[in-house]
Design a protein around this motif. Sequence first.
Motif, PDB file in Angstrom:
ATOM      1  N   ARG A 251      33.476 -58.897  42.380  1.00 53.47           N
ATOM      2  CA  ARG A 251      33.515 -59.202  43.672  1.00 53.47           C
ATOM      3  C   ARG A 251      32.354 -58.558  44.305  1.00 53.47           C
ATOM      4  O   ARG A 251      31.785 -57.729  44.368  1.00 53.47           O
ATOM      5  CB  ARG A 251      34.466 -57.898  44.002  1.00 53.47           C
ATOM      6  CG  ARG A 251      35.737 -57.695  43.287  1.00 53.47           C
ATOM      7  CD  ARG A 251      36.826 -56.735  43.996  1.00 53.47           C
ATOM      8  NE  ARG A 251      38.134 -57.324  43.570  1.00 53.47           N
ATOM      9  CZ  ARG A 251      39.218 -57.000  44.513  1.00 53.47           C
ATOM     10  NH1 ARG A 251      38.865 -56.469  45.591  1.00 53.47           N
ATOM     11  NH2 ARG A 251      40.226 -57.738  44.312  1.00 53.47           N
ATOM     12  N   ARG A 252      31.894 -59.589  44.957  1.00 49.89           N
ATOM     13  CA  ARG A 252      30.640 -59.439  46.069  1.00 49.89           C
ATOM     14  C   ARG A 252      30.965 -59.994  47.502  1.00 49.89           C
ATOM     15  O   ARG A 252      31.741 -60.833  47.661  1.00 49.89           O
ATOM     16  CB  ARG A 252      29.365 -60.076  45.465  1.00 49.89           C
ATOM     17  CG  ARG A 252      29.201 -61.598  45.664  1.00 49.89           C
ATOM     18  CD  ARG A 252      28.660 -61.706  46.929  1.00 49.89           C
ATOM     19  NE  ARG A 252      28.196 -63.315  47.074  1.00 49.89           N
ATOM     20  CZ  ARG A 252      29.221 -64.040  47.804  1.00 49.89           C
ATOM     21  NH1 ARG A 252      30.250 -63.700  48.233  1.00 49.89           N
ATOM     22  NH2 ARG A 252      28.683 -65.130  47.839  1.00 49.89           N
TER      23      ARG A 252
ATOM     24  N   PRO B 266      23.722 -55.442  41.168  1.00 53.78           N
ATOM     25  CA  PRO B 266      24.487 -54.986  42.133  1.00 53.78           C
ATOM     26  C   PRO B 266      24.146 -53.234  42.199  1.00 53.78           C
ATOM     27  O   PRO B 266      24.197 -52.767  43.563  1.00 53.78           O
ATOM     28  CB  PRO B 266      26.088 -54.885  41.591  1.00 53.78           C
ATOM     29  CG  PRO B 266      25.859 -56.270  40.881  1.00 53.78           C
ATOM     30  CD  PRO B 266      24.577 -56.281  40.328  1.00 53.78           C
ATOM     31  N   VAL B 267      23.812 -52.652  41.262  1.00 52.23           N
ATOM     32  CA  VAL B 267      23.449 -51.340  41.572  1.00 52.23           C
ATOM     33  C   VAL B 267      22.300 -50.949  42.228  1.00 52.23           C
ATOM     34  O   VAL B 267      22.220 -50.099  43.296  1.00 52.23           O
ATOM     35  CB  VAL B 267      23.582 -50.625  39.920  1.00 52.23           C
ATOM     36  CG1 VAL B 267      22.936 -48.898  40.216  1.00 52.23           C
ATOM     37  CG2 VAL B 267      24.989 -50.403  39.439  1.00 52.23           C
TER      38      VAL B 267
ATOM     39  N   GLY C 167      36.537 -52.938  47.751  1.00 56.60           N
ATOM     40  CA  GLY C 167      35.579 -53.103  46.641  1.00 56.60           C
ATOM     41  C   GLY C 167      34.848 -54.157  46.360  1.00 56.60           C
ATOM     42  O   GLY C 167      34.440 -54.410  45.211  1.00 56.60           O
ATOM     43  N   PHE C 168      34.243 -54.833  47.498  1.00 53.81           N
ATOM     44  CA  PHE C 168      33.103 -55.868  47.138  1.00 53.81           C
ATOM     45  C   PHE C 168      31.803 -55.037  47.116  1.00 53.81           C
ATOM     46  O   PHE C 168      31.680 -54.220  48.208  1.00 53.81           O
ATOM     47  CB  PHE C 168      33.362 -56.821  48.268  1.00 53.81           C
ATOM     48  CG  PHE C 168      34.584 -57.628  48.206  1.00 53.81           C
ATOM     49  CD1 PHE C 168      34.538 -58.775  47.468  1.00 53.81           C
ATOM     50  CD2 PHE C 168      35.834 -57.309  49.130  1.00 53.81           C
ATOM     51  CE1 PHE C 168      35.650 -59.749  47.470  1.00 53.81           C
ATOM     52  CE2 PHE C 168      36.947 -58.056  48.777  1.00 53.81           C
ATOM     53  CZ  PHE C 168      37.063 -59.315  48.021  1.00 53.81           C
ATOM     54  N   THR C 169      31.233 -55.446  46.459  1.00 52.24           N
ATOM     55  CA  THR C 169      29.740 -54.977  46.179  1.00 52.24           C
ATOM     56  C   THR C 169      28.648 -55.930  46.848  1.00 52.24           C
ATOM     57  O   THR C 169      28.899 -57.029  46.946  1.00 52.24           O
ATOM     58  CB  THR C 169      29.208 -54.656  44.570  1.00 52.24           C
ATOM     59  OG1 THR C 169      28.229 -53.907  44.744  1.00 52.24           O
ATOM     60  CG2 THR C 169      28.964 -56.270  44.114  1.00 52.24           C
ATOM     61  N   PRO C 170      27.692 -55.294  47.812  1.00 52.66           N
ATOM     62  CA  PRO C 170      26.858 -56.251  48.470  1.00 52.66           C
ATOM     63  C   PRO C 170      25.894 -56.780  47.641  1.00 52.66           C
ATOM     64  O   PRO C 170      25.419 -56.266  46.642  1.00 52.66           O
ATOM     65  CB  PRO C 170      26.298 -55.078  49.733  1.00 52.66           C
ATOM     66  CG  PRO C 170      26.263 -53.775  48.722  1.00 52.66           C
ATOM     67  CD  PRO C 170      27.560 -53.783  48.064  1.00 52.66           C
TER      68      PRO C 170
ATOM     69  N   SER D 255      27.146 -45.157  43.014  1.00 52.90           N
ATOM     70  CA  SER D 255      26.453 -46.767  43.128  1.00 52.90           C
ATOM     71  C   SER D 255      27.672 -47.602  42.607  1.00 52.90           C
ATOM     72  O   SER D 255      27.401 -48.731  42.587  1.00 52.90           O
ATOM     73  CB  SER D 255      25.482 -46.756  41.999  1.00 52.90           C
ATOM     74  OG  SER D 255      26.092 -46.587  40.828  1.00 52.90           O
ATOM     75  N   SER D 256      28.867 -47.268  42.649  1.00 55.05           N
ATOM     76  CA  SER D 256      29.929 -48.088  42.178  1.00 55.05           C
ATOM     77  C   SER D 256      30.499 -49.029  43.471  1.00 55.05           C
ATOM     78  O   SER D 256      30.442 -48.503  44.405  1.00 55.05           O
ATOM     79  CB  SER D 256      31.102 -47.186  41.632  1.00 55.05           C
ATOM     80  OG  SER D 256      31.594 -46.501  42.548  1.00 55.05           O
ATOM     81  N   PRO D 257      31.018 -50.205  43.310  1.00 51.12           N
ATOM     82  CA  PRO D 257      31.547 -50.888  44.207  1.00 51.12           C
ATOM     83  C   PRO D 257      32.871 -50.396  44.876  1.00 51.12           C
ATOM     84  O   PRO D 257      33.238 -50.871  45.837  1.00 51.12           O
ATOM     85  CB  PRO D 257      31.683 -52.249  43.711  1.00 51.12           C
ATOM     86  CG  PRO D 257      31.913 -52.031  42.238  1.00 51.12           C
ATOM     87  CD  PRO D 257      31.175 -50.817  41.932  1.00 51.12           C
ATOM     88  N   ALA D 258      33.095 -49.430  44.075  1.00 54.71           N
ATOM     89  CA  ALA D 258      34.788 -48.669  44.642  1.00 54.71           C
ATOM     90  C   ALA D 258      34.810 -47.510  44.206  1.00 54.71           C
ATOM     91  O   ALA D 258      34.226 -46.819  43.216  1.00 54.71           O
ATOM     92  CB  ALA D 258      35.912 -49.512  44.090  1.00 54.71           C
ATOM     93  N   ASP D 259      35.603 -46.523  45.051  1.00 51.45           N
ATOM     94  CA  ASP D 259      35.689 -45.076  44.751  1.00 51.45           C
ATOM     95  C   ASP D 259      36.851 -44.858  43.879  1.00 51.45           C
ATOM     96  O   ASP D 259      37.032 -44.120  43.004  1.00 51.45           O
ATOM     97  CB  ASP D 259      36.047 -44.440  46.090  1.00 51.45           C
ATOM     98  CG  ASP D 259      34.974 -44.553  47.121  1.00 51.45           C
ATOM     99  OD1 ASP D 259      33.904 -44.411  46.774  1.00 51.45           O
ATOM    100  OD2 ASP D 259      35.422 -44.662  48.038  1.00 51.45           O
ATOM    101  N   VAL D 260      37.773 -45.944  43.893  1.00 51.77           N
ATOM    102  CA  VAL D 260      39.033 -45.876  42.930  1.00 51.77           C
ATOM    103  C   VAL D 260      39.441 -47.395  42.365  1.00 51.77           C
ATOM    104  O   VAL D 260      39.503 -48.288  43.052  1.00 51.77           O
ATOM    105  CB  VAL D 260      40.344 -45.484  43.795  1.00 51.77           C
ATOM    106  CG1 VAL D 260      41.598 -45.165  42.882  1.00 51.77           C
ATOM    107  CG2 VAL D 260      40.139 -44.044  44.918  1.00 51.77           C
TER     108      VAL D 260
END
Lengths: 448, 448
Positions: free
Chosen positions: A101-102, B17-18, A38-41, B343-348
């Motif tokens: 979280r990146r 981020p998005v 779940g880290f975003t780039p 566009s979310s950093p995680a699916d869950v």
Amino acid sequence: MNKIKPRTLSGFTELLPVQQVYFNDMAQKIREAFSLYGFTPLDTPLMDAAEIILAKGGGETEQQTYTLKKGDTDLAIRFDLTTPLAKYVALNYSRLTFPFRRFEIGKAYRGERPQRGRFREFYQADIDIIGDGGLDILNDAEIPSALYRCFKSLGLERFEIRINNRKTLSGLYEILGISDKSTAVMRLVDKLDKIGVEKLAASLKDDLELSEMQVSKLIEFVTYKGDPFDILGKYQGQNGTFDMGADELLAVKQHLTGFGVPETNFKIDLSIARGLDYYTGTVYETCLLDHPEVGSICSGGRYDNLAGYYTDKNLPGVGISIGLSRLFYILQEQNMLNEAILSSPADVLVIPMTDDRSAAVALATTMREAGLRTQIYSEDKKFKVKVSYADKLKIPYVVFLGEDEIAQEKITVKDMDSGEQVTASPAVLIANIAEKVKSLRTEKPIKG
Amino acid sequence: MNKIKPRTLSGFTELLPVQQVYFNDMAQKIREAFSLYGFTPLDTPLMDAAEIILAKGGGETEQQTYTLKKGDTDLAIRFDLTTPLAKYVALNYSRLTFPFRRFEIGKAYRGERPQRGRFREFYQADIDIIGDGGLDILNDAEIPSALYRCFKSLGLERFEIRINNRKTLSGLYEILGISDKSTAVMRLVDKLDKIGVEKLAASLKDDLELSEMQVSKLIEFVTYKGDPFDILGKYQGQNGTFDMGADELLAVKQHLTGFGVPETNFKIDLSIARGLDYYTGTVYETCLLDHPEVGSICSGGRYDNLAGYYTDKNLPGVGISIGLSRLFYILQEQNMLNEAILSSPADVLVIPMTDDRSAAVALATTMREAGLRTQIYSEDKKFKVKVSYADKLKIPYVVFLGEDEIAQEKITVKDMDSGEQVTASPAVLIANIAEKVKSLRTEKPIKG
């Protein structure tokens, strides 16, 4: 015309095509592993105002930083990925959601003297979790867990993530009455791996004037071979900071096991101090078990405040940084790259054997639509040169398309590895190649 | 402590981020498309000796180039990806296999005055094919074909790749007896789109002193509305250069059709001249059909010699460059990004509802192993804050793990889009989520 001698700057990275394939494959697997957590780039600028890059200022880093002027603006090039992150979080605070979280995989620059495995231009791969006002200890276990999955996905097996907590060290120094010398003590203890126990003991006694009792307790603590929680238990209850550190270490250990990280890949190591000012809790180092001489390939820890230069907000964080260019250098040097990966620029080379190339063009299009990386050899060269092109680039399959094949609506495929040659309908052979290529793609870039 | 004001340099790119998710998705799809055509990835240094970066020297580019000094060395930061490629090919000539096909997606820097859609730090995505001594015309069709597939994979539909050949223009000037003014004529013709036919005619006559006959023939040629090969045919047989250009254009057109590029996405456009010195054959421009005002988003062409500054070897090439940062800016500005992408950093997001988080840790591990990008919400906050975290980040699924669920070995999943909530066994729900997430991932970053 006078010719310029082509050259690349010393300490700058420029990989040959095959090396680049390995490097990119590693970077891609790192991205995927970090994404699973779940880290975003992020992709922050390479340059910033000098004031920003040099906010911390002073010391070796400042000397090594590349600076320049454009118009009236003093600019500097980033020397790590943490400095741009701190600015990013401070600048975008109201638009981010915390814990934030990146990950960032990017280049950084240090004008140090280039030497074996040290670069002036190098990649780092960083993950950080930034809290707003607080950050749960579970995050301190997520970081090495993400790192574990990352290394495993690269094919690395024999590595060990070593974990300690600065609070246990600070607490112990308080208990032993040597807090006034803590910086110097930590600096020495950090060298334990390099100088050995005896030299460490001698330096603690002679240089820092610790008593024999203090030295022996300290040495016992940092070299303890049994379960570290036994010796942690011995001191528990005497100092709040120490107890907090021991509790955090235990929580990290338990969660790491919960995350499925086996004990072969991590260890609580009470001797690790890691950096002197920045880290305030959990600290990490990672070593290659078969190559201890290369030192830590990935380090990090917990810090109290990411963006203190910009804001009064309390933004604690925990993170880790892989020295990717350095790791790649070591993997090459130690012959740890997996030759079995598909390093060619294409899966198939189509060689047209007729003047009219329209059948080759149509076939290549079909192959590309089937997901096969396809080249057409279109130069007017001898047959041998054409086949040797595929050979040099290690393209696994060559397709010959001559008059007979075109008339019969067939193609001839040569497996460059076995030398085997088959003539059949395109649909059958394309499906065949696609299946074999798919299995070649499961190879990991590092040999286990 | 005095605080520094966090800021990013004007003209430098720093995405939220998005936005970064969209940008990276685009970059990844571009990589995949170029790979299908057998281009190998390169990643050249951002800095080189000033002598190398400024080899061409002079003009606007030199003024805009960032230069710096480190020790005694004059350094410069690259302003495009072609300059490093030329050096790379010259330096590694003996280690490369030709034709050499590479792509590079990387940053370049120009210290120009930042303005709407113009950046000081920007990404380019380049493909080039370099021959050794020669390069077949089929490559001139491969380039726009790769670009077509690339744009389609991004979701872009309404674009047109416009193709011409400099040889037809040069040949025509010879036929019309205006070769001595060819540079000035090309420069004017290149402005046709902006200034219109009448102004072009007036300028040709008044400023360049062309005869009425010359002007009318030239205007007829560059504005011809019928099949371009009709007007090309009118001049054929009079000039060798012209004829070669016309033959090349026809070959490119035929191969492009063979590669499956529909006529809605490419056009032979006899008015395109593109750059004044560098290109010698095929030239490309690409426009967004609904946004002609933004000009070409991707340009390139055929050149005679890539690395003349370094070597006497004849290294002809053909290539194209996507102005990726500029394209991204336009897509945002024109509201062309597809909101439906994930566009979310995680699916869950797993929300533990008990003090003991070990069940959450185990569940997150299982989910990650199933390929789901998973976060655990571990901060000690109110329930509402936890759910709103998922909401703000647009995480599509939230899992609640309370005492009841743990006791019954079940989990509760909330679909954040529909609001629907289901309690069932983890295996069933994980498979369910994985399927839905997979379909979300097929969305393309650009709206068609």
